[in-house]
Write a protein that holds these residues in place. Structure first.
Motif, PDB file in Angstrom:
ATOM      1  N   UNK A  46       9.731   3.930 -14.099  1.00 39.25           N
ATOM      2  CA  UNK A  46      10.264   3.467 -12.821  1.00 39.25           C
ATOM      3  C   UNK A  46      10.075   4.518 -11.736  1.00 39.25           C
ATOM      4  N   UNK A  47      10.302   5.783 -12.088  1.00 40.44           N
ATOM      5  CA  UNK A  47      10.102   6.865 -11.122  1.00 40.44           C
ATOM      6  C   UNK A  47       8.643   6.918 -10.701  1.00 40.44           C
ATOM      7  N   UNK A  48       7.730   6.769 -11.662  1.00 40.54           N
ATOM      8  CA  UNK A  48       6.299   6.790 -11.351  1.00 40.54           C
ATOM      9  C   UNK A  48       5.924   5.652 -10.397  1.00 40.54           C
ATOM     10  N   UNK A  49       6.453   4.450 -10.653  1.00 39.60           N
ATOM     11  CA  UNK A  49       6.172   3.319  -9.769  1.00 39.60           C
ATOM     12  C   UNK A  49       6.711   3.553  -8.362  1.00 39.60           C
ATOM     13  N   UNK A  50       7.922   4.118  -8.276  1.00 43.87           N
ATOM     14  CA  UNK A  50       8.493   4.405  -6.959  1.00 43.87           C
ATOM     15  C   UNK A  50       7.660   5.446  -6.214  1.00 43.87           C
ATOM     16  N   UNK A  51       7.178   6.455  -6.926  1.00 36.71           N
ATOM     17  CA  UNK A  51       6.349   7.471  -6.281  1.00 36.71           C
ATOM     18  C   UNK A  51       5.019   6.894  -5.810  1.00 36.71           C
ATOM     19  N   UNK A  52       4.401   6.021  -6.630  1.00 37.43           N
ATOM     20  CA  UNK A  52       3.148   5.385  -6.227  1.00 37.43           C
ATOM     21  C   UNK A  52       3.367   4.504  -4.998  1.00 37.43           C
ATOM     22  N   UNK A  53       4.475   3.769  -4.985  1.00 34.28           N
ATOM     23  CA  UNK A  53       4.788   2.914  -3.835  1.00 34.28           C
ATOM     24  C   UNK A  53       5.015   3.761  -2.586  1.00 34.28           C
ATOM     25  N   UNK A  54       5.697   4.889  -2.736  1.00 32.03           N
ATOM     26  CA  UNK A  54       5.929   5.780  -1.599  1.00 32.03           C
ATOM     27  C   UNK A  54       4.615   6.323  -1.056  1.00 32.03           C
ATOM     28  N   UNK A  55       3.707   6.702  -1.951  1.00 36.70           N
ATOM     29  CA  UNK A  55       2.405   7.196  -1.507  1.00 36.70           C
ATOM     30  C   UNK A  55       1.625   6.119  -0.762  1.00 36.70           C
ATOM     31  N   UNK A  56       1.672   4.879  -1.255  1.00 31.54           N
ATOM     32  CA  UNK A  56       0.975   3.789  -0.565  1.00 31.54           C
ATOM     33  C   UNK A  56       1.587   3.537   0.801  1.00 31.54           C
ATOM     34  N   UNK A  57       2.912   3.621   0.896  1.00 29.50           N
ATOM     35  CA  UNK A  57       3.573   3.429   2.197  1.00 29.50           C
ATOM     36  C   UNK A  57       3.162   4.522   3.174  1.00 29.50           C
ATOM     37  N   UNK A  58       3.101   5.774   2.695  1.00 28.10           N
ATOM     38  CA  UNK A  58       2.682   6.866   3.570  1.00 28.10           C
ATOM     39  C   UNK A  58       1.233   6.698   4.012  1.00 28.10           C
ATOM     40  N   UNK A  59       0.374   6.268   3.094  1.00 29.75           N
ATOM     41  CA  UNK A  59      -1.026   6.041   3.434  1.00 29.75           C
ATOM     42  C   UNK A  59      -1.154   4.925   4.456  1.00 29.75           C
ATOM     43  N   UNK A  60      -0.376   3.869   4.268  1.00 28.80           N
ATOM     44  CA  UNK A  60      -0.419   2.747   5.209  1.00 28.80           C
ATOM     45  C   UNK A  60       0.104   3.180   6.579  1.00 28.80           C
ATOM     46  N   UNK A  61       1.140   4.000   6.599  1.00 28.83           N
ATOM     47  CA  UNK A  61       1.664   4.471   7.874  1.00 28.83           C
ATOM     48  C   UNK A  61       0.643   5.352   8.587  1.00 28.83           C
ATOM     49  N   UNK A  62      -0.042   6.229   7.833  1.00 27.02           N
ATOM     50  CA  UNK A  62      -1.070   7.076   8.446  1.00 27.02           C
ATOM     51  C   UNK A  62      -2.202   6.227   9.016  1.00 27.02           C
ATOM     52  N   UNK A  63      -2.613   5.197   8.266  1.00 29.17           N
ATOM     53  CA  UNK A  63      -3.668   4.311   8.763  1.00 29.17           C
ATOM     54  C   UNK A  63      -3.204   3.552   9.999  1.00 29.17           C
ATOM     55  N   UNK A  64      -1.965   3.129   9.984  1.00 28.89           N
ATOM     56  CA  UNK A  64      -1.426   2.404  11.135  1.00 28.89           C
ATOM     57  C   UNK A  64      -1.414   3.285  12.373  1.00 28.89           C
ATOM     58  N   UNK A  65      -1.010   4.537  12.196  1.00 27.10           N
ATOM     59  CA  UNK A  65      -0.992   5.439  13.339  1.00 27.10           C
ATOM     60  C   UNK A  65      -2.400   5.768  13.812  1.00 27.10           C
ATOM     61  N   UNK A  66      -3.356   5.800  12.888  1.00 27.17           N
ATOM     62  CA  UNK A  66      -4.733   6.132  13.258  1.00 27.17           C
ATOM     63  C   UNK A  66      -5.408   4.983  13.997  1.00 27.17           C
ATOM     64  N   UNK A  67      -5.255   3.758  13.487  1.00 24.93           N
ATOM     65  CA  UNK A  67      -5.987   2.622  14.039  1.00 24.93           C
ATOM     66  C   UNK A  67      -5.192   1.805  15.056  1.00 24.93           C
ATOM     67  N   UNK A  68      -3.899   1.955  15.058  1.00 20.52           N
ATOM     68  CA  UNK A  68      -3.049   1.254  16.018  1.00 20.52           C
ATOM     69  C   UNK A  68      -2.032   2.269  16.514  1.00 20.52           C
ATOM     70  N   UNK A  69      -2.434   3.066  17.465  1.00 20.65           N
ATOM     71  CA  UNK A  69      -1.609   4.198  17.864  1.00 20.65           C
ATOM     72  C   UNK A  69      -0.526   3.847  18.881  1.00 20.65           C
ATOM     73  N   UNK A  70      -0.131   2.601  18.924  1.00 18.44           N
ATOM     74  CA  UNK A  70       0.992   2.190  19.759  1.00 18.44           C
ATOM     75  C   UNK A  70       2.197   1.935  18.860  1.00 18.44           C
ATOM     76  N   UNK A  71       3.371   2.382  19.247  1.00 16.01           N
ATOM     77  CA  UNK A  71       4.555   2.085  18.439  1.00 16.01           C
ATOM     78  C   UNK A  71       4.914   0.603  18.524  1.00 16.01           C
ATOM     79  N   UNK A  72       5.513   0.100  17.457  1.00 14.43           N
ATOM     80  CA  UNK A  72       5.911  -1.306  17.400  1.00 14.43           C
ATOM     81  C   UNK A  72       7.423  -1.379  17.539  1.00 14.43           C
TER      82      UNK A  72
END
Length: 108
Positions: A33-59
């Protein structure tokens, strides 16, 4: 502690000693469960970085139109429209590449 268990067993009270294999299984389950939560957190961080890179306006965090927003902020409906357009464009590119690959390779 052992004296207490032996004393209770002599009195006729059954004491369940925890089994090692069940505790080990529970430990590995928690680790998974800890491993799954860490993987999900990494995906969320990656998605946030991509969002800031390609859509640099706050929502805006609310779904409704807000009058107090500045011009550099997307409303939630605008964000949904942008995301929908990006997904449609990506699907169109994918379909074009698949069609081109089918035209290049000989079909049997």
């Amino acid at each position: 502690m052992i004296y207490i268990i032996l004393y209770i067993c002599r009195k006729g009270v059954d004491v369940q000693i925890p089994r090692f294999d069940k505790n080990l299984e529970e430990f590995y389950s928690i680790c998974d469960q800890i491993e799954l939560h860490l993987k999900t957190s990494l995906k969320c961080l990656t998605q946030q970085e991509s969002s800031q890179k390609y859509l640099n306006l706050p929502v805006a965090p609310t779904k409704t139109e807000s009058l107090g927003l500045n011009d550099n902020t997307l409303t939630y409906p605008q964000f949904l429209a942008t995301a929908t357009a990006q997904v449609a464009y990506t699907k169109e590119i994918h379909d074009t590449l698949v069609a081109a690959a089918q035209n290049i390779s000989p079909s049997d």
